[in-house]
Design a protein around this motif. Structure first.
Motif, PDB file in Angstrom:
ATOM      1  N   THR A 176      18.578   5.639 -20.859  1.00 40.70           N
ATOM      2  CA  THR A 176      18.230   6.143 -22.188  1.00 40.70           C
ATOM      3  C   THR A 176      16.777   5.896 -22.573  1.00 40.70           C
ATOM      4  OG1 THR A 176      18.994   4.060 -23.177  1.00 40.70           O
ATOM      5  CG2 THR A 176      20.592   5.871 -23.037  1.00 40.70           C
ATOM      6  N   THR A 177      16.126   4.901 -21.972  1.00 42.52           N
ATOM      7  CA  THR A 177      14.792   4.553 -22.446  1.00 42.52           C
ATOM      8  C   THR A 177      13.997   3.851 -21.347  1.00 42.52           C
ATOM      9  OG1 THR A 177      13.564   3.389 -24.185  1.00 42.52           O
ATOM     10  CG2 THR A 177      15.533   2.301 -23.319  1.00 42.52           C
ATOM     11  N   ILE A 178      12.713   3.627 -21.613  1.00 43.48           N
ATOM     12  CA  ILE A 178      11.872   2.863 -20.691  1.00 43.48           C
ATOM     13  C   ILE A 178      12.191   1.386 -20.858  1.00 43.48           C
ATOM     14  CG2 ILE A 178       9.502   2.169 -20.142  1.00 43.48           C
ATOM     15  CD1 ILE A 178       8.588   4.922 -21.008  1.00 43.48           C
ATOM     16  N   LEU A 179      12.516   0.752 -19.750  1.00 40.49           N
ATOM     17  CA  LEU A 179      12.883  -0.657 -19.808  1.00 40.49           C
ATOM     18  C   LEU A 179      11.665  -1.567 -19.744  1.00 40.49           C
ATOM     19  CD1 LEU A 179      15.956  -0.645 -17.380  1.00 40.49           C
ATOM     20  CD2 LEU A 179      15.938  -0.349 -19.850  1.00 40.49           C
ATOM     21  N   ALA A 180      10.671  -1.172 -18.947  1.00 38.51           N
ATOM     22  CA  ALA A 180       9.476  -2.014 -18.790  1.00 38.51           C
ATOM     23  C   ALA A 180       8.324  -1.161 -18.292  1.00 38.51           C
ATOM     24  CB  ALA A 180       9.764  -3.153 -17.814  1.00 38.51           C
TER      25      ALA A 180
ATOM     26  N   ASP B  13      25.062   0.577 -19.713  1.00 46.14           N
ATOM     27  CA  ASP B  13      24.061   0.361 -18.678  1.00 46.14           C
ATOM     28  C   ASP B  13      24.278   1.170 -17.404  1.00 46.14           C
ATOM     29  OD1 ASP B  13      22.769  -1.550 -20.307  1.00 46.14           O
ATOM     30  OD2 ASP B  13      24.255  -3.045 -19.711  1.00 46.14           O
ATOM     31  N   ASP B  14      25.401   1.869 -17.272  1.00 42.58           N
ATOM     32  CA  ASP B  14      25.592   2.721 -16.100  1.00 42.58           C
ATOM     33  C   ASP B  14      24.589   3.866 -16.113  1.00 42.58           C
ATOM     34  OD1 ASP B  14      27.669   1.199 -15.240  1.00 42.58           O
ATOM     35  OD2 ASP B  14      29.240   2.666 -15.608  1.00 42.58           O
ATOM     36  N   GLY B  15      24.093   4.209 -14.941  1.00 40.27           N
ATOM     37  CA  GLY B  15      23.204   5.370 -14.879  1.00 40.27           C
ATOM     38  C   GLY B  15      22.182   5.249 -13.765  1.00 40.27           C
ATOM     39  N   VAL B  16      21.154   6.114 -13.827  1.00 40.86           N
ATOM     40  CA  VAL B  16      20.095   6.166 -12.821  1.00 40.86           C
ATOM     41  C   VAL B  16      18.851   5.468 -13.372  1.00 40.86           C
ATOM     42  CG1 VAL B  16      18.607   7.659 -11.441  1.00 40.86           C
ATOM     43  CG2 VAL B  16      21.002   8.300 -11.852  1.00 40.86           C
ATOM     44  N   TYR B  17      18.302   4.545 -12.568  1.00 40.38           N
ATOM     45  CA  TYR B  17      17.093   3.808 -12.924  1.00 40.38           C
ATOM     46  C   TYR B  17      15.975   4.227 -11.970  1.00 40.38           C
ATOM     47  CZ  TYR B  17      20.043   0.848 -15.832  1.00 40.38           C
ATOM     48  OH  TYR B  17      20.901   0.394 -16.796  1.00 40.38           O
ATOM     49  N   ASN B  18      14.756   4.396 -12.534  1.00 38.26           N
ATOM     50  CA  ASN B  18      13.615   4.879 -11.747  1.00 38.26           C
ATOM     51  C   ASN B  18      12.476   3.871 -11.791  1.00 38.26           C
ATOM     52  OD1 ASN B  18      14.568   7.718 -11.149  1.00 38.26           O
ATOM     53  ND2 ASN B  18      14.635   7.715 -13.389  1.00 38.26           N
ATOM     54  N   CYS B  19      11.846   3.678 -10.634  1.00 38.40           N
ATOM     55  CA  CYS B  19      10.627   2.889 -10.531  1.00 38.40           C
ATOM     56  C   CYS B  19       9.463   3.853 -10.285  1.00 38.40           C
ATOM     57  CB  CYS B  19      10.739   1.881  -9.392  1.00 38.40           C
ATOM     58  SG  CYS B  19       9.211   0.964  -9.063  1.00 38.40           S
ATOM     59  N   LYS B  20       8.415   3.769 -11.141  1.00 38.19           N
ATOM     60  CA  LYS B  20       7.291   4.703 -11.050  1.00 38.19           C
ATOM     61  C   LYS B  20       5.985   3.928 -10.933  1.00 38.19           C
ATOM     62  CE  LYS B  20       9.691   8.123 -13.906  1.00 38.19           C
ATOM     63  NZ  LYS B  20       9.655   8.918 -15.161  1.00 38.19           N
TER      64      LYS B  20
END
Length: 299
Positions: free
Chosen positions: A59-63, A83-90
């Motif tokens: 839902t949002t930017i974590l860090a 907290d289920d879902g897709v997390y992205n590292c950029k």
């Protein structure tokens, strides 16, 4: 001195998940962590200039951070609904934007057996035998909870799987001595974590019904038929003639000789109701007098 500053595009070198307790499991490209634990998302990249990093979630930017090679995001008391879902590292710098890395993340809940007993019954102590009358039609039901939905199996006393399903399983049976014994229910979702419950089934003999059984009734009917046949045979042998039959049942005939002392009616006489009644009475009394052997045809 000549100093060269070589700039190059960023590259993400690590994107991982670690949990404060419980197992972190990978299955089918999805990372699982146990509900309630604290999870750290770690994103590390290399590049010159030092890249800017960010981690975003469902839902949002974590860090996010500028000019850092590593960022860490902590999510406490993880919950599947949130907290289920897709997390992205950029990662990106002035040279280029790095191809992002992603993690499909789900929160798992350990499997648990919520109910294992006969359907429609209040669950009893697992150590007690569930009594079932003979020939009763029953359903053994096993319900589980967990995330993802556990796969449920029911095993009979011989250890053979008799039912299975997602989150629940049920076994229909007709009660007889073959279903006696202890049944097992296993619920398993991911990893090697399995929940198990036991249920014992005891088939009771039906109470005896009052009254004659079908076999006794059939025997009585057979005896009655046999007696009837014997009587008919005796009757045929002893009184087989028409005359013998008449004598057997003491039926008067017009050809019978006059009975001694039978009153003789002469005409003319005055016909009255009293005279008719007297004649009928005397005739009946004398006609059925015992003459000895009822089948005797000697005149």
């Amino acid at each position: 001195d000549l100093r060269l500053d070589v700039q190059y595009a960023p590259q993400i070198t690590e994107f991982s998940v670690k949990a404060s307790f419980g197992l972190v499991l990978s299955q089918g490209g999805t990372i699982y962590a146990e509900a309630g634990s604290t999870v750290n998302f770690n994103c590390t990249a290399d590049g010159n200039p030092v890249p800017s990093l960010s981690i975003d979630g469902p839902t949002t930017i974590l860090a996010s951070a500028e000019l850092k090679k590593t960022i860490l995001k902590t999510v406490t008391r993880i919950d599947g609904s949130r907290d289920d879902g897709v997390y992205n590292c950029k990662a990106a710098n002035s040279v280029a934007v790095a191809p992002e890395k992603r993690i499909t993340f789900n929160v798992y809940e350990l499997p648990a057996i919520k109910f294992f007993d006969l359907n429609g019954k209040k669950e009893s102590d697992p150590g007690q035998c569930r009594n079932v009358p003979t020939d009763a039609k029953e359903t053994l039901l096993c319900l589980s909870s967990g995330q993802p939905n556990p796969h449920v199996t029911i095993l009979n006393p011989e250890g053979v799987v008799v039912a299975n399903g997602s989150q629940q399983a049920f076994y229909n049976f007709n009660a007889d001595q073959k279903v006696n014994g202890t049944y097992q229910c296993h619920a398993r979702n991911i990893g090697n974590v399995t929940a198990t419950a036991l249920r014992s089934i005891c088939v009771m003999n039906s109470p005896e019904r009052k009254g004659l059984s079908k076999g006794a009734i059939a025997a009585i009917i057979s005896v009655l038929l046999f007696v009837i046949v014997v009587v008919l045979i005796i009757f045929t042998v002893v009184c087989g003639t028409k005359e013998g039959t008449r004598r057997f049942f003491r039926i008067p005939s017009v050809d019978d000789p006059p009975i001694e002392n039978q009153p003789v009616i002469t005409h003319p006489f005055e016909e009255t109701e009293e005279s008719h009644q007297k004649i009928r009475t005397e005739s009946i009394n004398t006609s059925f007098r015992d003459t000895g052997d009822s089948c005797n045809t000697n005149d």
